[in-house]
Design a protein around this motif. Sequence first.
Motif, PDB file in Angstrom:
ATOM      1  N   ILE A  10       0.845  -1.198   0.000  1.00  0.00           N
ATOM      2  CA  ILE A  10       0.000   0.000   0.000  1.00  0.00           C
ATOM      3  C   ILE A  10       0.887   1.257   0.000  1.00  0.00           C
ATOM      4  CG2 ILE A  10      -1.632   1.345   1.422  1.00  0.00           C
ATOM      5  CD1 ILE A  10      -2.792  -1.497   2.244  1.00  0.00           C
ATOM      6  N   GLU A  31      -8.596   2.748   5.017  1.00  0.00           N
ATOM      7  CA  GLU A  31      -8.973   1.335   5.035  1.00  0.00           C
ATOM      8  C   GLU A  31     -10.446   1.140   5.358  1.00  0.00           C
ATOM      9  OE1 GLU A  31      -6.506  -1.097   7.543  1.00  0.00           O
ATOM     10  OE2 GLU A  31      -7.540  -2.941   6.963  1.00  0.00           O
ATOM     11  N   THR A  66      -9.664   2.755  -0.004  1.00  0.00           N
ATOM     12  CA  THR A  66      -9.558   3.687  -1.119  1.00  0.00           C
ATOM     13  C   THR A  66      -8.366   4.602  -0.878  1.00  0.00           C
ATOM     14  OG1 THR A  66     -11.063   5.176   0.028  1.00  0.00           O
ATOM     15  CG2 THR A  66     -12.039   3.727  -1.613  1.00  0.00           C
ATOM     16  N   GLY A  67      -7.861   5.172  -1.951  1.00  0.00           N
ATOM     17  CA  GLY A  67      -6.724   6.069  -1.842  1.00  0.00           C
ATOM     18  C   GLY A  67      -6.501   6.762  -3.158  1.00  0.00           C
ATOM     19  N   CYS A  94       0.215   3.770  -3.010  1.00  0.00           N
ATOM     20  CA  CYS A  94      -0.650   4.915  -2.715  1.00  0.00           C
ATOM     21  C   CYS A  94       0.182   6.164  -2.456  1.00  0.00           C
ATOM     22  CB  CYS A  94      -1.500   4.621  -1.487  1.00  0.00           C
ATOM     23  SG  CYS A  94      -2.783   3.413  -1.792  1.00  0.00           S
ATOM     24  N   PHE A 118      -4.315   6.495   1.848  1.00  0.00           N
ATOM     25  CA  PHE A 118      -5.091   5.247   1.954  1.00  0.00           C
ATOM     26  C   PHE A 118      -6.031   5.273   3.149  1.00  0.00           C
ATOM     27  CE2 PHE A 118      -5.675   0.734   3.194  1.00  0.00           C
ATOM     28  CZ  PHE A 118      -6.232   0.268   2.013  1.00  0.00           C
TER      29      PHE A 118
END
Lengths: 291, 317
Positions: A56, A67, A107-108, A60, A65
């Motif tokens: 990640i 979670e 998402t990021g 990212c 990021f």
Amino acid sequence: MSLFSRIRRRRPPIPDGLWLKCQSCAEIIYVKALNENFKLCPKCNHHYLLSARERIDLLCDADSFSEMDAVMLPGDPLNFVDAIPYPEKQAKAREKSGENEALVTGTGTIEAIPFALGVMDFTYIGGTMGSVVGEKAARLIELARDRRLPLLIVSASGGVRMHESIIGLMQMAKTSGALFYYKQAGLPFLSLLTNPTTGGTTASFASLGDIILAEPNALIGFAGPRVIKQTIRQDLPKGFQSAEFLLEHGMIDMVVPRPQLKATIAGLLRYLLRLPVEAPPEPAPAAASAA
Amino acid sequence: MITYDFEKPIVELEKKISELRKYAAEVNIDAATELGSLERKRDVLSQEVYAGLEPFQRVQVARHPQRPYLQDYLRLLCTDFMELHGDRRFADDQALLGGFATLAGRRVLVLGHQKGRDVKENMRRNFGMAHPEGYRKALRLMTLADRAGLPIVSFIDTPGAYPGIGAEERGQAEAIAVNLRDMIGLGVPVLCVVIGEGGSGGALGIGIGNRVLIMENAYYSVISPEGCASILFRDAKRAAEAATALKLTAKDLLQFGIVEEIIAEPIGGAHRHPEHAAQLVKAALVRHLDELCAMPPDALRQQRYEKFRRVGVFSEA
């Protein structure tokens, strides 16, 4: 379908010491040098396992990021016992990996492009897929569809987790079904295959990318090499089931070394999302007149 | 016919019955009472033996070489079958067949795995283990059925998708994955029935149904008991133990909500009474098809997705 036990035995995690003998080229390497080099062997470029968090961080933008479903925990529907009961296995895996399960989702942004991201952690029971991996993946796909986000899933998995047998197997259907609706929404799904990706993970979401990428020399397949060897009773060709083998057979789009991954994925997303082309640098007048 | 250890007392009784019948005919005496009593005894014994089968013994029954296969069901259930061939990419997989069929007056698409009964046929059928081209043929035919508005009946009976060099080179995983995704999108009823072995991804690859039925002595599992034993218990000989641990019997699957219905088999198993077994399968298929055919395409898609979407056991703090 699960091969993690064999792979784990052969490829122990990197010890905490200062020095380490490379699994691939046997060169003695300085652990700090390895860590500062995307966990690639400085000598032979062997790609060492990345944890989900390391992956990640690699992909990212800093602190982008966010979670989701971080505390989803598996049950034990079969009351399964191998060497130890399955709940004990889960506890040990949590401790060893520092993760609650074999998939981290959220998402990021990647080079400022918002995206949905799922990353498997091979250290948690060989990255195997059970109910939690299936549910988290399905929710991620559904969220990406609802928010119209591009989707990237990074696989590292020994397949379906035997401890959940048929319930684990059905996660293949669940995740693939979610991708039917995602595809129908016209959104792009990128699948990145890392060492190793096998079994039911390969036979479901990991193979359904609109674009499929792999890290160099990653083992990727449906059946594991040992099972195939036992079945056909002959030696396997050199490089069989490597990322390069799959590229040659038309099964994946690109083999991308780790240092180029982020830029490559962002570059692909800019095409798939039809983002405006940044103004190219002005060509030097001398070069222009020469042409 | 292969006789498993647990079947031996039944076979002994059957032998006695046929000897007595022969003797009675030879010396021309009426042995009806004795025969009737022996037959009742045999039925009670069969029922007891079959009710108490261990999971691994059920796996053995599911693998019995005299168990009815897809083509037996086609012969016994359908008044017509027009086989269609090939994936238009590489080959025609003889381990996974499909075509148009007429079942109790209904036009349907039938597909399923096909095993062989002898060495020669098994070479051709690859022991019911399909290659990618089998799964691609299946999807081609299902897509066609979708366009023609024909319901799909899928017969599952495979030890698993074939693990070989060619299968890997041609994308076994991708072929199965695409089926899992695209079967969700079919606008016609999809009815699956596990008639023998439900071998993991190889079974699931044609197993995304609105309803999934299973025969009493069939099984469905993520891995074979032998494979599980060799990986988790490091000893393939502990297959019986693995079969129990994997919870792979019809009863277990019904309890987990993976299958909607168990189709009872005649006493002594489908391999002893294929015609009777086929009639029981037919009745179940027709009943479920009638119900599914009343559903519009979108409802079928949604119900099919929901069926698989809800499977999972987990907790959230």
